[in-house]
Structure formats: C-alpha cells, structure tokens
Scaffold this motif. Structure first.
Motif, short mmCIF file in Angstrom:
data_model
loop_
_atom_site.label_atom_id
_atom_site.label_comp_id
_atom_site.label_asym_id
_atom_site.label_seq_id
_atom_site.Cartn_x
_atom_site.Cartn_y
_atom_site.Cartn_z
N PHE A 79 11.54 -9.15 -1.85
CA PHE A 79 12.60 -8.23 -2.26
C PHE A 79 12.02 -6.96 -2.89
CE2 PHE A 79 15.54 -6.62 -5.49
CZ PHE A 79 16.63 -6.33 -4.70
N GLN A 80 11.05 -7.13 -3.78
CA GLN A 80 10.43 -5.97 -4.43
C GLN A 80 9.71 -5.08 -3.42
OE1 GLN A 80 10.72 -4.83 -7.55
NE2 GLN A 80 12.12 -6.53 -7.99
N LEU A 81 9.18 -5.68 -2.36
CA LEU A 81 8.48 -4.91 -1.33
C LEU A 81 9.43 -4.43 -0.24
CD1 LEU A 81 5.27 -7.11 -0.97
CD2 LEU A 81 5.49 -4.90 -2.15
N ASP A 82 10.72 -4.69 -0.42
CA ASP A 82 11.75 -4.30 0.54
C ASP A 82 11.49 -4.91 1.92
OD1 ASP A 82 14.17 -3.08 1.16
OD2 ASP A 82 13.22 -1.23 1.83
N GLU A 108 -0.71 -6.09 -10.78
CA GLU A 108 -0.13 -6.27 -12.12
C GLU A 108 1.28 -5.70 -12.17
OE1 GLU A 108 -3.21 -5.01 -11.60
OE2 GLU A 108 -4.48 -6.57 -12.46
N TYR A 109 1.47 -4.51 -11.58
CA TYR A 109 2.80 -3.90 -11.58
C TYR A 109 3.79 -4.75 -10.80
CZ TYR A 109 6.63 -0.66 -11.08
OH TYR A 109 7.88 -0.10 -11.11
N LEU A 110 3.39 -5.21 -9.63
CA LEU A 110 4.28 -6.06 -8.83
C LEU A 110 4.61 -7.34 -9.57
CD1 LEU A 110 5.85 -6.65 -6.23
CD2 LEU A 110 3.69 -7.41 -5.19
N ALA A 111 3.61 -7.92 -10.23
CA ALA A 111 3.85 -9.14 -11.01
C ALA A 111 4.89 -8.89 -12.10
CB ALA A 111 2.54 -9.64 -11.62
N SER A 112 4.78 -7.78 -12.80
CA SER A 112 5.76 -7.49 -13.86
C SER A 112 7.13 -7.19 -13.28
CB SER A 112 5.28 -6.34 -14.74
OG SER A 112 5.28 -5.12 -14.02
N ALA A 113 7.18 -6.57 -12.10
CA ALA A 113 8.47 -6.29 -11.45
C ALA A 113 9.18 -7.58 -11.06
CB ALA A 113 8.27 -5.40 -10.23
N VAL A 114 8.39 -8.61 -10.73
CA VAL A 114 8.95 -9.90 -10.36
C VAL A 114 9.24 -10.75 -11.61
CG1 VAL A 114 8.44 -12.03 -9.07
CG2 VAL A 114 7.83 -9.84 -8.10
N GLY A 115 8.70 -10.33 -12.76
CA GLY A 115 8.93 -11.06 -14.00
C GLY A 115 7.87 -12.08 -14.31
N LEU A 116 6.65 -11.83 -13.85
CA LEU A 116 5.54 -12.76 -14.06
C LEU A 116 4.63 -12.28 -15.19
CD1 LEU A 116 4.62 -13.30 -10.31
CD2 LEU A 116 5.80 -14.91 -11.79
N GLN A 117 3.99 -13.22 -15.85
CA GLN A 117 3.04 -12.89 -16.90
C GLN A 117 1.64 -12.61 -16.34
OE1 GLN A 117 3.89 -12.56 -20.15
NE2 GLN A 117 6.01 -12.95 -19.53
N THR A 118 1.33 -13.24 -15.20
CA THR A 118 0.02 -13.04 -14.57
C THR A 118 0.21 -12.62 -13.12
OG1 THR A 118 -0.20 -15.29 -13.72
CG2 THR A 118 -0.92 -14.91 -16.00
N ARG A 119 -0.87 -12.17 -12.52
CA ARG A 119 -0.80 -11.74 -11.12
C ARG A 119 -1.22 -12.84 -10.16
NH1 ARG A 119 -5.50 -10.15 -8.74
NH2 ARG A 119 -7.31 -10.07 -10.11
N GLN A 120 -1.49 -14.04 -10.66
CA GLN A 120 -1.98 -15.12 -9.80
C GLN A 120 -1.04 -15.42 -8.63
OE1 GLN A 120 -2.72 -18.89 -11.69
NE2 GLN A 120 -3.93 -19.62 -9.98
N PRO A 121 0.29 -15.53 -8.84
CA PRO A 121 1.17 -15.76 -7.68
C PRO A 121 1.14 -14.60 -6.67
CG PRO A 121 2.29 -16.35 -9.70
CD PRO A 121 1.03 -15.64 -10.10
N ASP A 132 0.82 -1.21 0.00
CA ASP A 132 0.00 0.00 0.00
C ASP A 132 0.86 1.27 0.00
OD1 ASP A 132 -2.31 -1.51 -0.03
OD2 ASP A 132 -2.66 -1.35 2.14
N ARG A 133 1.98 1.23 0.72
CA ARG A 133 2.87 2.41 0.75
C ARG A 133 3.40 2.74 -0.64
NH1 ARG A 133 5.00 0.17 5.52
NH2 ARG A 133 6.70 -0.73 4.34
N ARG A 134 3.63 1.72 -1.43
CA ARG A 134 4.18 1.93 -2.77
C ARG A 134 3.10 2.34 -3.78
NH1 ARG A 134 7.52 -0.79 -0.04
NH2 ARG A 134 9.71 -1.02 -0.52
#
Length: 129
Positions: A61-64, A28-41, A21-23
């Motif tokens: 890691f992406q969420l620090d 979808e954005y987090l999924a792409s930052a992790v290198g995923l095609q979908t947001r299911q994980p 929430d802070r970010r």
C-alpha cells in the motif's frame, strides 16, 4: 511459509524495488510509514522472505502497489492454473449457454480455487494438531 505470512515473487520484488526507487525513500522511512520499529521486515520483503500478511499488504500500500500482483502464491501440486486465469474468470460476465469454452474454464478455475482452499485449510489444521 506459514499461512499467516506472505512473500513476494521475483517479479513482484522487481516491481516493488522500482516503486521504492521512484520514491527515493530509505528502508527506515518505509518502515516508519508502515509503523515498524525496525527495518527488518522491509529487508525481508525485498529479499523475498516471508513476512506477516498485514505487513506485506501495508508495504505494498505504501508503495502504491496491488499486493495481489506482488505476492508469491502457493501452487497446488500438478496445477496448471495461474492467478491471471482466476482473475479473468472472476471478472468475466456470467457464461452463456453458447460459451462452452468459458464455462469449461470457469469450472476448472472454481475447482482449482476449491482445492487451494482445502489444501490451505488442511495445512492449518495439521499445524493446529
């Protein structure tokens, strides 16, 4: 939950949601930052469902966040040792001869860690057979 997957604890989910929430990101954005095609994980992560270990760590890691603080670790039956006990002993200096209490704690935690490793390896061997 398989040994190659991890899930977040209820406290970990709360911490992760706050960081998310802070970010002001979308899933979808987090999924792409992790290198995923979908947001299911990502959805599974925030729902406390197991996901692949490397994805769990990448999301943290992406969420620090420290993934060790978020993960819901398996507990051995009849175990009263917590992860904080393991960390405290791991970070403490070597016990001295006068620190009998610290030595007892160290031996207890080492025994627990050995049992946890044996428990997890036995589970993996059972799955492989």
């Amino acid at each position: 939950m398989g040994k190659r997957s991890l899930k977040a604890s209820s406290i970990g989910i709360t911490q992760a949601k706050r960081a998310f929430d802070r970010r002001e990101w979308t899933q979808e954005y987090l999924a792409s930052a992790v290198g995923l095609q979908t947001r299911q994980p990502i959805w599974k992560f925030f729902s406390g469902r197991p996901i692949e270990r490397h994805l769990f760590i990448d999301i943290c890691f992406q969420l620090d966040l420290e993934w060790e603080d978020i993960v819901d670790l398996p507990q051995l039956p009849d175990s009263d040792i917590k992860l904080s006990d393991v960390r405290q002993v791991a970070l403490a200096p070597e016990p001295t001869a006068t620190a009998d209490n610290n030595l007892d704690n160290l031996q207890r935690v080492r025994s627990h860690v050995a049992n946890l490793i044996q428990f997890q390896c036995g589970t993996i061997q059972n799955v492989a057979n």
